[in-house]
Design an enzyme around this catalytic site. Sequence first.
Site, PDB file in Angstrom:
ATOM      1  N   ARG A 117      11.685  -5.241   5.260  1.00 28.30           N
ATOM      2  CA  ARG A 117      11.349  -3.936   5.255  1.00 28.30           C
ATOM      3  C   ARG A 117      12.163  -2.546   5.665  1.00 28.30           C
ATOM      4  O   ARG A 117      12.776  -2.766   7.094  1.00 28.30           O
ATOM      5  CB  ARG A 117       9.834  -3.249   5.597  1.00 28.30           C
ATOM      6  CG  ARG A 117       9.657  -2.564   5.048  1.00 28.30           C
ATOM      7  CD  ARG A 117       8.704  -1.334   5.223  1.00 28.30           C
ATOM      8  NE  ARG A 117       7.405  -2.147   6.362  1.00 28.30           N
ATOM      9  CZ  ARG A 117       5.949  -2.622   6.651  1.00 28.30           C
ATOM     10  NH1 ARG A 117       5.141  -1.747   5.746  1.00 28.30           N
ATOM     11  NH2 ARG A 117       5.930  -2.791   7.514  1.00 28.30           N
ATOM     12  N   LYS A 149       1.028  -1.369  -0.231  1.00 26.07           N
ATOM     13  CA  LYS A 149      -0.213   0.730   0.030  1.00 26.07           C
ATOM     14  C   LYS A 149       0.797   1.669  -0.268  1.00 26.07           C
ATOM     15  O   LYS A 149       0.421   2.565  -1.352  1.00 26.07           O
ATOM     16  CB  LYS A 149      -1.136   0.337   1.262  1.00 26.07           C
ATOM     17  CG  LYS A 149      -1.027  -0.752   1.205  1.00 26.07           C
ATOM     18  CD  LYS A 149      -3.230  -1.010   2.140  1.00 26.07           C
ATOM     19  CE  LYS A 149      -1.964  -1.508   3.926  1.00 26.07           C
ATOM     20  NZ  LYS A 149      -1.925  -2.552   4.199  1.00 26.07           N
TER      21      LYS A 149
END
Length: 214
Positions: free
Chosen positions: A127, A13
């Site tokens: 991440r 997203k």
Amino acid sequence: MNIVLLGPPGAGKGTQAKRLIEKFAIPQVSTGDMLRAALKEGTPLGLEAKKYMDQGALVPDSVVIGLVKERIQKSDCDKGYMLDGFPRNVSQAGALDEMLTQLGQKIDDVVCIEVPNEELTARLTGRRTCRNCGAGYHVLFDPPKTENVCDRCGGELYQRDDDNVKTVSSRLQTYESQTKPLIDYYEKQGKIRRINGVGNMEGIFNLIAAALNR
Ligand code: AP5
Ligand code: MG
Ligand code: ZN
């Protein structure tokens, strides 16, 4: 144009929002980013939110609904906005619909990015984010040129507190039980654009842009 980006933790997203807001010239409104900013500033709201975020649970609806209501009335949202990570349950979606009716607005499209769970865990645990400019990286899938240094601004990269295996597992469960029902909610409104979120980031961006330009 008012867009909702829906999808599980790690679906991409934030990654896609950063590209889409340039193309469509509207701001990204990420409740996760707003909560982390509040925490960084050490506000009572941020400190309260952290308790939930560390558990992989949702922060109370009243808190995030208040943040969004205030944010979307700022002037940079006049031509629209891209909601990232909000709404996250049916009650937030209802509150959003109500708030938008009052403002004479509506959601135009809901982009649902779909990625299987095994891939999500790998994406989240690898991440890295720039402390300075917020740019996103992945140690394997999108590494910076120099380890732990942002390509864009030279800032230091950090790992989010909730990107550990245990919290990721709770976040995925929270998504299944509370957020996934929103697909049905928006399906009934005829707004869902389903996007396969596996593949290279550019290809996924093109799919989303095409779905929104239809
Ligand atoms: P939030 O910050 O919204 O986190 P999330 O929904 O868990 O989603 P993420 O930001 O982890 O994933 P993403 O889809 O943005 O993925 P990204 O693009 O970074 O929320 C955090 C917490 O805040 C919640 O748990 C909750 O406690 C609270 N909260 C927030 N909003 C709330 C609300 N409305 N109500 C209540 N509580 C709320 O990508 C992930 C990684 O994958 C990156 O490393 C990236 O480089 C990589 N990647 C991206 N695309 C690809 C690709 N195509 N191939 C390979 N790797 C890829
Ligand atoms: Mg995100
Ligand atoms: Zn940076």
